[in-house]
Each structure stands twice: as C-alpha cells, then as structure tokens.
Write an enzyme that holds these catalytic residues in place. Structure first.
Site, PDB file in Angstrom:
ATOM      1  N   SER A 257       0.835  -1.202   0.000  1.00  0.00           N
ATOM      2  CA  SER A 257       0.000   0.000   0.000  1.00  0.00           C
ATOM      3  C   SER A 257       0.872   1.254   0.000  1.00  0.00           C
ATOM      4  O   SER A 257       1.788   1.378   0.813  1.00  0.00           O
ATOM      5  CB  SER A 257      -0.889  -0.025   1.236  1.00  0.00           C
ATOM      6  OG  SER A 257      -1.694   1.113   1.224  1.00  0.00           O
ATOM      7  N   GLY A 258       0.577   2.139  -0.936  1.00  0.00           N
ATOM      8  CA  GLY A 258       1.335   3.395  -1.018  1.00  0.00           C
ATOM      9  C   GLY A 258       2.582   3.281  -1.858  1.00  0.00           C
ATOM     10  O   GLY A 258       3.359   4.228  -1.955  1.00  0.00           O
TER      11      GLY A 258
ATOM     12  N   THR B 156      -1.460   2.381  -8.152  1.00  0.00           N
ATOM     13  CA  THR B 156      -2.555   3.066  -8.832  1.00  0.00           C
ATOM     14  C   THR B 156      -2.012   4.192  -9.712  1.00  0.00           C
ATOM     15  O   THR B 156      -2.455   4.375 -10.846  1.00  0.00           O
ATOM     16  CB  THR B 156      -3.555   3.615  -7.789  1.00  0.00           C
ATOM     17  OG1 THR B 156      -3.922   2.517  -6.970  1.00  0.00           O
ATOM     18  CG2 THR B 156      -4.763   4.198  -8.435  1.00  0.00           C
TER      19      THR B 156
ATOM     20  N   ASN C 243      -1.433   5.292   3.148  1.00  0.00           N
ATOM     21  CA  ASN C 243      -1.614   5.973   1.866  1.00  0.00           C
ATOM     22  C   ASN C 243      -2.874   6.820   1.946  1.00  0.00           C
ATOM     23  O   ASN C 243      -3.924   6.334   2.341  1.00  0.00           O
ATOM     24  CB  ASN C 243      -1.752   4.904   0.761  1.00  0.00           C
ATOM     25  CG  ASN C 243      -1.883   5.518  -0.622  1.00  0.00           C
ATOM     26  OD1 ASN C 243      -1.906   6.737  -0.769  1.00  0.00           O
ATOM     27  ND2 ASN C 243      -1.982   4.659  -1.614  1.00  0.00           N
TER      28      ASN C 243
ATOM     29  N   SER D  78      -5.610   5.260  -0.685  1.00  0.00           N
ATOM     30  CA  SER D  78      -5.370   3.821  -0.780  1.00  0.00           C
ATOM     31  C   SER D  78      -6.543   3.117  -1.464  1.00  0.00           C
ATOM     32  O   SER D  78      -7.701   3.334  -1.123  1.00  0.00           O
ATOM     33  CB  SER D  78      -5.177   3.279   0.634  1.00  0.00           C
ATOM     34  OG  SER D  78      -4.923   1.912   0.567  1.00  0.00           O
ATOM     35  N   SER D  79      -6.207   2.297  -2.448  1.00  0.00           N
ATOM     36  CA  SER D  79      -7.269   1.557  -3.136  1.00  0.00           C
ATOM     37  C   SER D  79      -7.687   0.423  -2.205  1.00  0.00           C
ATOM     38  O   SER D  79      -6.848  -0.390  -1.808  1.00  0.00           O
ATOM     39  CB  SER D  79      -6.761   0.953  -4.434  1.00  0.00           C
ATOM     40  OG  SER D  79      -5.946   1.868  -5.093  1.00  0.00           O
TER      41      SER D  79
ATOM     42  N   GLY E 244      -0.586  -5.522  -2.713  1.00  0.00           N
ATOM     43  CA  GLY E 244       0.592  -6.370  -2.558  1.00  0.00           C
ATOM     44  C   GLY E 244       0.540  -7.094  -1.230  1.00  0.00           C
ATOM     45  O   GLY E 244      -0.408  -6.940  -0.457  1.00  0.00           O
TER      46      GLY E 244
ATOM     47  N   GLU F  73       0.636  -8.023   2.379  1.00  0.00           N
ATOM     48  CA  GLU F  73       0.365  -7.113   3.478  1.00  0.00           C
ATOM     49  C   GLU F  73       0.694  -7.801   4.796  1.00  0.00           C
ATOM     50  O   GLU F  73       0.179  -8.884   5.079  1.00  0.00           O
ATOM     51  CB  GLU F  73      -1.099  -6.694   3.445  1.00  0.00           C
ATOM     52  CG  GLU F  73      -1.320  -5.252   3.823  1.00  0.00           C
ATOM     53  CD  GLU F  73      -2.726  -4.770   3.506  1.00  0.00           C
ATOM     54  OE1 GLU F  73      -2.874  -4.015   2.543  1.00  0.00           O
ATOM     55  OE2 GLU F  73      -3.663  -5.157   4.208  1.00  0.00           O
TER      56      GLU F  73
END
Ligand SMILES: Nc1ncnc2c1ncn2[C@@H]1O[C@H](COP(=O)(O)OP(=O)(O)OP(=O)(O)O)[C@@H](O)[C@H]1O
Ligand SMILES: [Mg+2]
Length: 1021
Positions: A107-108, A112, A157, A160-161, A384, A386
């Site tokens: 994340s981050g 995206t 993030n 974050s998606s 990804g 986590e």
C-alpha cells in the site's frame, strides 16, 4: 539494456541482470538506492520494471517523454513505465495477441499511480478518432469515480485503493483503444462501518458532504459536517490536509456525466450513500424485555425515503430476525448487540453491492458494441503482500492472492526462459527456485486447504467459533511444513504466536494471522428479513443489487473466501492466456517523503515482492541474450572482418566477432538466433571497447560528414551563384537591348529632325529643334559674357541666330545696366570726362592710349593752395580745377610757372597773387594741341583789345586739363588737334606760328625764324 550499458557507471545499473553479484540482496539495494537518490525511480530486471515511489512530481511524464518512448526499442532508452507500456502495445499490434501488465506492491507503493500513467500513455500515444475520443475520456474518467467509492485514506496511503482492480483496455486492429472492461476484487466493506485511528471511510462520503450542493444535501437529509456522522469519525481525521474533497467532488460529478450516468442513477446512488450515513447514526436501546428498539426515528425515516422501503417494515427488519422453523416463519426480536450487528451488515451489504453495480455501470459505458475481434491489454492494480501488526481475514485473502500471482510470475518467467532455451537449442540448465505451489495448495486445495476448512466451519451446524476453526486447522493441516500455531510450534517460536493465531510461511516470509473474526467475515451474513426489505426497495440500484430471486434460492450463498478464490482462479486464467509484463512498486519510506530511502523497509519489500527470486531466475543461465542481427549491428565495428558490413549470415558474423574479441568458451553460448552471454563483465568489456571505438568512428564520421556538408554547401552556393549570374546577365542584356532600341529610335528621330530642321515646326523636326534649342540655351547659360567688356558670344545654330542676337543684346544691355548701377557718382563723373577725352583725342594725339588708365584727379592743387588774393579776385566763382602750368609768354616765349585755375565761368592764368589772364568761357574761341606728346595747349581767345592774346601753356596732365577745360566751357567741339604747326595770336593783331617736331629731348624754344618750336620725344608704343 543497450542504453543501460552506457549509463551503468553513472547511476548504478539500469538492469539488475547486469549486477555482478546478482544473488546479493545488499548489492541489489545499493543499486536501487544509488538510482533513487538520483531520482531514477525505475530499474529493470530483464523486462520486469521495479519502481520506487518518488513521493514527488518528477518531470518524466511529459508529452515529450511519451513521444520519446513511443515505438522505440525496449532496451534503447532508460527504464520507464512508458517503455513497458509501449513494449506491450507494440507486441500486441505486431503479434495480434493479448497482454497484461501486472502492477503490484504494498500500500502506497504507487500501483494506482502507475496504472493511471500507463492509461494516460495509451490515451495520448495511440491512434484515435473523434468518435473514440469518448471511449478514451470514459476510460480515463472511470478512475476518479472508482477511486471516490473504492479508495480511502489509510495510515499508509492517503489515497489507498481498498479493492483490487483489473482493467482490460480493448484495441481494434488499427491499435486504437475502443473499449474497456473492469473487474474488481474484494472491496474492503468493513471500512464502511469501522475505521482505525488515523484512517477514513471511503472518499465519496466526505466528498458528498463537502462538495454536494445545498439542495442535494437537503434532499438527502444530510448536514454539511462529517463530525455528525458516526461512520465517518471513528478514525478521528475526517479532514485531511492532503485531500481536497470539495474539488474531488467536482471531478467526480463531471466524470459521472461523461460516463453516462443519468440524473436518476445519481439520485439513487447518492441516496444509498446518504442512507449509509443515516444507518450509522441509528442507535438502539433495550426495552423492558431486553429487546432492541430504535432510539430516535429521524434517521430511519430518511433511510426509508431514500431507499424506498416501507418505514415500519424497515424498522422491524433492523430489530428482528426472521427464523424459518419448519414451514413457518417466526420473527425473533434482536438484542441491542445483534441489532447493531444487523445495522452494520446492511450498511456493508448495500455499499459493497453498490460498488459492484458501479463497476458494472462503468463497464456498460466502456463496452464496445461491435463484434470485430479485438486485442486487449489488461492492467492489474492489486494489493501487494500485506503484513500488519494484526493480520486478519483480509490480509489472509490478500496474501493468498499474492501467492497466486507470484506463482504465475515465476511460472511464466520460467516457462518463457525454458521456451527460449528450447527454441534456441541450448541445453536447459535447472534453475533452483522456491516453488510456492505448496503454499497455494495449503490455502486453496479442495477439502484439504484452509479455505475449505473455513467454509466447513462456517456451514456446519452447531456452535462454530473462530477457535473451533483454529482447532480444525491444527487437526487437518497441522503437519504442513508451512503452517504453525502456538500449539504446534517449538518452544522458541511459541512465544511469538498467540492462542488465537496461526502462522503461514509464505514464499516471502512468515505472517501470523489472528483467527478472530474469520468466520463472521467469511459468512458475511445479512438477515433474511433485511434482504427482503432491500429486494423490495424502490431505489433502482438497490433493487438491481438485491434480486428477488436471491430470496427464493435456498442454497447458502458462497462464502467470501470461496468467492474470492473463484474470482482469483478466473483472474489467473485470464492472465495465463495473455503475455505478461510486470511492474513491481516499492514504497521507500513510511513518512511519504521524497528522497528518504529506508533500507529496512525496502529490504522487506524486495523480499516480499520476490524480486531476488525473479532476478535469480532471469540470471540463472545468462545475463544477456540478443538476436545475432542486433548484437552484430551494435558491435560489428569492433572487428575488421565485420566492419563496416558483414555480408554472410549474422550468426557467422557474431562468431567471427567474438573470436576476434577473445571470448572464452564458458562465457557464451550460441543459439539458433541469439547469442547468450553468461557474465555481465564480458558484456561490459565489449561495451567499453565499443565506447572507445565509437569515439574514433564518430570523429571519423564527423570529419567525413563535415567534409561532405562543406562540399554540398559549396556546390549549393556555386550553383546559386551561377544561377544568379545568369539571371543578372539576362537582366543586364535585356536592359542593354532596351536601351539600344531606345537609342536607335532616338537617333532615328534625331536624324529625321536634322534632315527636316529647316522646315517650319512639324512633328518630324519639333523634337530635334527643341533639343537644339535646349542644348544651345543650356550651353549659353554656362558661357554668357562675364562683364561689359567681354564680347564673346556662343555661336548659335542657324535656327537660333535671330534669337541669339536678341539674347546677346539683352545680355549686353543687362550687363551695362548692371555695370552702370554699380558705378559710384565720382567714377561716373570721371568716366564722363574720359568719354569726352576719348571723343576729342582718340586716335589723334600721341599718349592718349597711355592716359586712359590714369584716372583724372578732381584737381591738382587745392583751393587752399591759392593765394587768398587770387581767391578774392575770382570773387566767388566756384573753383573747379587748379593745376600748375608753364606759360610761354608771347614775346620771347619765355617759360613762366603759373597756375591755371578753372572756375565755373572762366579759365584764369594766375601768378602768385595776380590773375595774369582771365578767359571767359563764353569768349573762348578754341583750344589747340598738337598730335605729339608735348603737353602744349593753346587757348584761343577772340581778337579784341581787352584780351591779351592766346594763352600758350604746357600742362603735365594735358588730357585731364584740356578735358576739364572744354567740359567746363561746354565747348568740346572747339578742341583741335593739329599736326606740324599751328597759328596763334600774339595780341594786338599779331600772329605767331608754333611748330611741333620730334627730337631727342623735349624742349620749347624760339627758333631763329621766330617760330615757337616744340620738340617732343617719340613715345614708345
Ligand atoms: N510515479 C509517481 N510520481 C509521483 N508520486 C507518486 C508516484 N507514484 C506514487 N506517488 C505518490 O504516492 C501516493 C500513493 O500512490 P498509490 O495510490 O498509487 O499507491 P498504491 O500502491 O496504489 O497504494 P494502495 O495499495 O494503498 O492503493 C500517491 O498518491 C502519490 O502521491
Ligand atoms: Mg492504489
């Protein structure tokens, strides 16, 4: 990579394959750090791109950059996302097959952003038409809508998606993007009802409250203040400095209109969003029976309105549960906890399904209706690996997903490698790598895997709990090498595992999951009566999301984990049928700051992203491989046999070349179409030699080229000069010819005029005559006489004789007039006197000529020189002239000095104080002089007694004296110039003779014969 070879010393290697110690994680990190510190965020591992989030806007996504990477050989330019995108696109166009780009990372890390940049690259660089512009815009604008509903601020993030996304971009046979399709995975629904500290709910809630128009909020029953909504403030950070909700709202609204959402759709959509907020604010309390009741009816009314559900049924559904007992349905009241659970379940369910509806709606608008065959490039932006402090069901799914993708990656890379070796006829060397199939099986295997065990626990009758699930796991997979629980672990490990935890040894490392909540999350239950309410909703979207048929279906719905597993399996299938490209994103630090390279954090990601594994596979055999043609083309200058041209087959050329370079047999292998080089150092040595050679060649080429340019320039100039000369000569010749023909005409006219000049003016001669006149007059203007004495005059042509004469006269008159005007009065008097002198003496008396230049004086003696007595005697007669004279008396002709005084009326001969003789002009009879230069003048007087006789005088200025005398007497005509002798009266009737002769010396004497003889000298003329 060729570009990488050149740049390798400056900023590490651009391709990790070229790292000398390719198995060293430290070397890997050093290279990554070196590049990151130079803002070089991209590095290759073969065709895989490693990207490190720069956390700052870099100047590498400009139009110029896009154009730079467009259609360029993959390895020629520095690593870039655009190179990956362009390579996939070009392969798709040329081989007409499907591709995908897998973007992963934690994340981050920038997944995206990367997928958006790739989409933008296609939007800008692919051919398009006006019609396709709409598709392009929709493809681009689907992002803000999905991000509004699917992204949220998390601790890691700010955008974050919270769902996985796979997007197919469809291209027609010309390579133009013509449509798209999106698949979404596992939206994090739990966020709707709960957020951790420092995190927010999905963006759309805040956007609506900040940006929504007043009327809209009024209609939705909302207040413009997120603090009022329980679902929005659990993380205690409704307002975030880096997010501009108001602005984002505008973007989302605009995107909605482009993606074909009707006003009605939007009404329903925002109705659902608002309903979720109202749901969050519903509070329950216990009645006297311990049953839950809704504390305040305001929110439920709004929900009923917005979802189009009957108020009392909705109310009942939130506080009761329908139980089917045999064929009967019984409503059982819920306690407060269960009511809260039901409320949250509704909120999650409607939000989750609305998100799916949204994706479908976007898909409809992106769908390409025509049935021609299309190729696709898929973009997979998926969470990804986590690893959090507490890892729950979500992390379990996410990490499982990453296991699957890793498996795919390794399989595809290995497969590609193996296929290449086979194709090239090179012996396959076994590559040692970690095959994570064992872990995938542990999770997903039917009946035996963790998901199956979880499902079983969820579905079985009786009291299943998270702990019973854990026990089942221990029982069924306890002996698996990659599974540990506290109970199964050894002494040392046990400490780090809680009683409710289980640990999986993923390919990337160990992750400990807490089993708490697994069953509930996997079940994702929504009570039947709530479902019924939603199925009967008048809100169009809710009705589409909750189909009545669902109620009839008595089978239990699939659990979340199974759904996820299935969707993952189909995703893998989708991906397996396509050619892969990979982008691995790395987050450089937790602070979201540019330039900070956190070694620990990155080492962790390098491991979890399987980058070392990938590098090992790529480098197992050979560091470098290239088609013979390309290799030869690049390095042919290093061998005399192949330079400048090699005419045989490329493979033989390469063989010659590497022999010349001294490659050792273990350093390379020759395949069917490619050369394989084992060690980077071999390649670097070749590259260094090439660099050197390039300099030499370039300077040689430059010299040649400059020479050629010079020659070309010179030739161009010479040709231009010749052309100019020719043109100029032409101009001159035309000018001369024109002049000649003009001259001929003029000459002809001139001759004609000349022939006819004597005729009266007529057309034939008029010009000639005018010319002659003009010329004569112009010439005359320059040759006019300068003064009155100048008698010259330009000879006129015959036709101008008359005019010339007139002009001459005019000119002379003019000169005279001018002269006269210029003469002063004294000079005028002089001239008048000279005129008289001339009239009297010119040509008659010697010495006249010489006298002309001698001006006459007014007088030779002044009045004051006279004796006053004389003046008295003259008695007021105005004295005009006085001159000394010599008087010869009548008797002995003795010379006596006297003065001759001429007055107005008389001439007096004066001796001192006496007037010896006074001759009135009226009585003057004559004045005589000789023709010689003697100076003798005789003033003749009448014969009467009073007069003494003629006065014989010698004057020095004879012409002056005589002129004055005759002028005063006004008797010019009485002046005589005699020759030889003259008679004079002596007085009292007697006469004498005066003889004029020429001698040696001037003298006056009385000759023996009694005659007065005057001798004068001959004047030299
Ligand atoms: N190439 C880039 N250039 C500049 N900034 C970037 C780039 N990539 C990422 N960022 C920054 O990092 C932030 C996070 O990136 P992004 O949202 O793409 O992460 P993500 O990998 O999708 O995370 P998540 O898994 O949480 O969705 C972005 O909002 C942006 O500020
Ligand atoms: Mg993202």
């Amino acid at each position: 990579m060729e570009g990488a070879l050149i740049a390798r010393d400056r900023v590490g290697v651009q391709d990790f394959v070229l790292l000398d110690s390719h198995t060293s994680e430290t070397a890997f990190l050093n290279n990554l750090r070196k590049r990151y510190q130079e803002n070089l965020i991209y590095t290759y591992i073969g065709t895989l791109l490693v990207s490190v989030n720069p956390y700052q806007e870099l100047d590498i996504y400009t139009m110029t950059q896009m154009q730079l990477y467009r259609g360029v050989n993959f390895f020629e330019l520095p690593p870039h996302l655009y190179a990956i995108a362009d390579n996939a696109y070009r392969l798709m166009c040329s081989e007409y097959n499907n591709h995908f780009i897998l973007i992963s990372g934690e994340s981050g890390a920038g997944k995206t952003e990367a997928s958006k940049k790739i989409l933008q690259y296609y939007a800008v660089t692919c051919p398009t038409t006006e019609q396709l512009q709409v598709v392009r815009d929709r493809l681009l604008l689907s992002n803000p809508v999905l991000e509004a509903f699917g992204n949220a601020k998390t601790l890691r993030n700010d955008n974050s998606s919270r769902f996985g996304k796979y997007m197919d971009i469809q291209f027609d046979f010309k390579g133009a993007p013509v449509g798209g399709h999106i698949l979404s995975y596992l939206i994090e629904k739990s966020r709707v009802v709960h957020q951790n500290h420092g995190e927010r709910n999905f963006h759309i809630f805040y956007q609506l409250l900040e940006g929504g128009e007043k009327e809209l909020l009024g209609w939705l029953g909302l207040e413009r203040n997120p603090q009022k909504y329980a679902y929005l403030i659990q993380g205690k950070c409704a307002k975030v400095f880096s997010i501009n909700d108001k602005n984002d709202w505008k973007i989302v609204r605009k995107a909605f209109s482009i993606i074909d959402f009707t006003e009605r759709d939007l009404q329903h959509l925002f109705g659902i969003v608002a309903s979720v907020l109202h749901l969050g604010n519903i509070q329950f309390e216990e009645d006297s029976n311990g049953h839950s009741i809704i504390r305040d009816g305001t929110q439920i009314k709004w929900i009923s309105k917005l979802l189009g559900a009957h108020l009392s049924i909705l109310q009942e559904a939130l506080t009761h549960r329908k139980i089917e007992a045999r064929s009967e349905e019984v409503l059982s009241p819920l306690n407060v906890d269960m009511a809260f659970y039901a409320r949250d379940a509704v909120a999650k369910a409607i939000y989750g399904r609305t998100f799916t509806w949204l994706v479908n709606k976007i898909n409809n608008s992106l769908a390409n209706k025509d049935s021609t065959r299309k190729t696709v490039i898929g973009l997979l932006d998926i969470y990804g690996f986590e690893v959090l402090d507490t890892n729950s069901f979500e992390q379990f799914c996410i990490n499982y997903c990453n296991e699957k993708l890793q498996q795919l990656l390794i399989e595809m890379t290995l497969k590609a490698e193996q296929e290449e070796y086979k194709l090239e006829g090179i012996e396959w060397e076994q590559i040692p790598y970690f095959n994570n199939k064992i872990i995938c099986d542990l999770v997903e295997e039917k009946h035996k895997g963790i998901i199956s065990i979880l499902d079983e626990e969820c579905l079985r009758p009786g009291e299943a709990t998270d702990l019973s699930f854990l026990e089942k796991l221990e029982e069924k997979v306890g002996d698996h090498a990659h599974f540990v629980t506290r109970k199964l672990a050894d002494q040392k490990t046990r400490k780090s595992i809680d009683w409710v935890d289980f640990r999986l040894l993923h390919y990337a490392g160990e992750v400990t999951y807490s089993a708490v909540g697994f069953l509930e999350k996997n079940n994702d239950l929504l009570y039947r009566n709530l479902k019924e309410v939603l199925c009967n909703s008048k809100n169009g979207i809710i009705r589409e999301c909750f189909l009545l048929s669902e109620l009839d279906n008595r089978r239990r719905p699939e659990t979340v984990a199974t759904q996820f597993k299935n969707s993952l399996t189909s995703l893998i299938e989708i991906l397996m049928s396509k050619e892969p490209s990979y982008v691995r994103c790395i987050k450089p630090n937790e602070l979201k700051e540019p330039g900070k390279f956190d070694d620990f954090l990155i080492r962790h990601q390098v491991k979890y992203l399987g980058l070392m594994e990938h590098l090992r596979v790529r480098r197992a055999g050979f560091a470098y491989r290239r088609k013979y043609e390309i290799f030869l083309q690049r390095y042919k200058s290093l061998c005399p046999a192949t330079w400048p041209n090699w005419n045989g087959p490329a493979a033989e050329g390469v063989e010659k070349l590497i022999k010349h370079l001294g490659y050792k047999p273990e350093e390379y292998k020759l395949g069917r179409t490619k050369i394989f080089i084992r060690f980077p150092k071999t390649l670097f040595a070749t590259e260094d030699a090439f660099e050197l050679r390039k300099y030499i060649l370039v300077s040689r080429l430059q010299a040649k080229y400059k020479g050629r340019l010079g020659k070309r320039e010179f030739k161009k100039k010479r040709d231009a000069a010749i052309k100019l000369e020719a043109c100029w000569r032409g101009v001159l010749a035309r000018k001369a010819a024109k002049k000649r023909s003009w001259a001929v005409q003029i000459i002809r006219k001139f001759i004609k005029g000349f022939i006819n000049r004597k005729k009266p003016l007529c057309p034939e001669d008029v010009e000639f005559v005018r010319l002659v006149q003009y010329n004569y007059l112009m010439k005359l203007r320059d040759h006019l006489p300068k003064n009155v004495l100048d008698k010259s005059w330009l000879q006129p042509p015959s036709i101008l004789e008359e005019v010339s004469e007139m002009l001459q006269n005019m000119c002379i008159r003019n000169l005279v007039r001018k002269y006269c005007q210029g003469v002063p009065p004294e000079r005028k008097v002089q001239l008048e006197q000279k005129v008289v002198t001339s009239a009297v003496f010119r040509g008659k008396k010697e010495g006249y000529q010489q006298s002309i230049n001698q001006p006459f004086m007014d007088t030779r003696l002044k009045e004051s020189d006279l004796n006053p007595r004389v003046l008295q005697l003259i008695q007021g007669e105005k004295i005009k002239y006085v001159t000394p004279v010599i008087k010869y008396d009548r008797n002995g002709f003795k010379a006596r000095e006297r003065l001759l005084v001429l007055t107005q009326a008389s001439a007096c001969v004066v001796e001192m104080a006496k007037i010896k003789q006074k001759i009135d002009y009226s009585t003057l009879k004559g004045i005589s002089t000789s023709n010689l230069s003697d100076g003798i003048v005789v003033i003749h007087v009448p014969e009467d007694n009073k007069q003494k006789g003629d006065a014989i005088l010698h004057c020095e200025h004879i012409f002056e004296t005589v002129t004055k005398l005759c002028m005063l007497a006004n008797k010019q005509n009485l002046v005589k110039v005699v020759q030889g002798s003259l008679r004079f009266r002596v007085g009292s009737g007697k006469e004498g003779t005066m003889v004029f002769t020429v001698g040696q010396e001037p003298q006056v004497f009385k000759a023996k014969n009694g005659q007065l003889t005057v001798v004068s000298t001959q004047m030299s003329s």
